[in-house]
Scaffold this active site. Sequence first.
Site, PDB file in Angstrom:
ATOM      1  N   ASP A  52      49.998  53.219  43.831  1.00 51.39           N
ATOM      2  CA  ASP A  52      48.855  53.940  43.614  1.00 51.39           C
ATOM      3  C   ASP A  52      47.817  53.992  44.974  1.00 51.39           C
ATOM      4  O   ASP A  52      46.730  53.243  44.929  1.00 51.39           O
ATOM      5  CB  ASP A  52      47.988  53.471  42.460  1.00 51.39           C
TER       6      ASP A  52
HETATM    7  C1  SPV Z   1      44.300  55.715  36.974  1.00 50.90           C
HETATM    8  O1  SPV Z   1      44.811  55.455  35.890  1.00 50.90           O
HETATM    9  O2  SPV Z   1      45.009  55.886  37.899  1.00 50.90           O
HETATM   10  C2  SPV Z   1      42.834  55.197  37.242  1.00 50.90           C
HETATM   11  C3  SPV Z   1      42.332  54.276  36.359  1.00 50.90           C
HETATM   12  O3  SPV Z   1      42.491  55.695  38.293  1.00 50.90           O
HETATM   13  S1  SPV Z   1      42.722  52.659  36.782  1.00 50.90           S
HETATM   14  O4  SPV Z   1      44.065  52.521  37.252  1.00 50.90           O
HETATM   15  O5  SPV Z   1      42.231  51.699  35.647  1.00 50.90           O
HETATM   16  O6  SPV Z   1      41.700  52.456  38.068  1.00 50.90           O
HETATM   17 MG    MG Z   2      43.825  56.463  39.465  1.00 53.29          MG
END
Ligand code: SPV
Ligand code: MG
Length: 296
Positions: A52
Amino acid sequence: MHHGILALLAERSNLTAIGAHDGMTARLGQNAGFDAIWGSGFEIAASFGVPDANILTMTDQLRQCDIIAQAVDIPIIADCDNGFGNAINAAVTTRMFERHGIAGICIEDNEFPKKCSFYEGVQRNLVPLREHALKIRACKEAQTDPDFFVIARTEALIAGNGIQEALDRAYAYAEAGADAVLVHSKQPVSDELVTFAEKWDSAVPLVAVPTTYDRVSAQELHELGYRIVIFANQAMRSSIKAIEENLRLLRADGRSSILRDRMVSLEHVFDLVGVKELRRDEALYLRGAAEELLTS
Ligand code: SPV
Ligand code: MG
């Protein structure tokens, strides 16, 4: 038909959203009774098998959110990371997501390329407060549907910059027109969020994502002023656990009967994807036509 987040907030006071990455996870979330779907950047990236970290593009994220929106009737809040660039990119992002029937987006103050809030030891820079406030304003001015909902998210607590900076940023983003402010925290307990909420003196609703501080309930967070609570990644983490365990068993045993009681039936999948409706539509549009052709 998707409702707007504002209308839903007015009706229910508080909302709980569930993270999803595809049509099926979104439908399971809807069936479980959640108010809205969070089109999670974390889950969508993971479903592609990548971190991510702005590896996926805005169009990747939009495509998945579009698939999600077609699978459910409840509203979608799309995680749009940092708007995939500067304020110009964020404004384009706003228009694209709005046009695709997404109810709202969330834009965080991570620099591009972003890094998931929970990755340890990776470089993490926030964009300056004013730059992010202007990015939020650009989004709000780009929307054409007055009900489109823009959440501004601050990573000040994630970056370790303290409550005061989180508050300064949250006020600036609210002032810039944010419909809600998401205050992210990666502490194991909700103390930071409790303190933040006590000091928050604005009608702009707060949003919480209880991922690491996992003992606090949605209800408790609502009572603190976090009118939207997002369970961002629990659906995918549940499925990964089930798949890992079951595949280990299947590989060792070699017979799929080993999994009979550890997975859903084919019929359950049929129900989830609408095979009954398919049968009904065939009777209406295929068999009827065939009979007519035969008798004419
Ligand atoms: C996501 O779900 O991509 C978020 C929330 O941004 S977290 O992963 O908890 O940061
Ligand atoms: Mg996110």
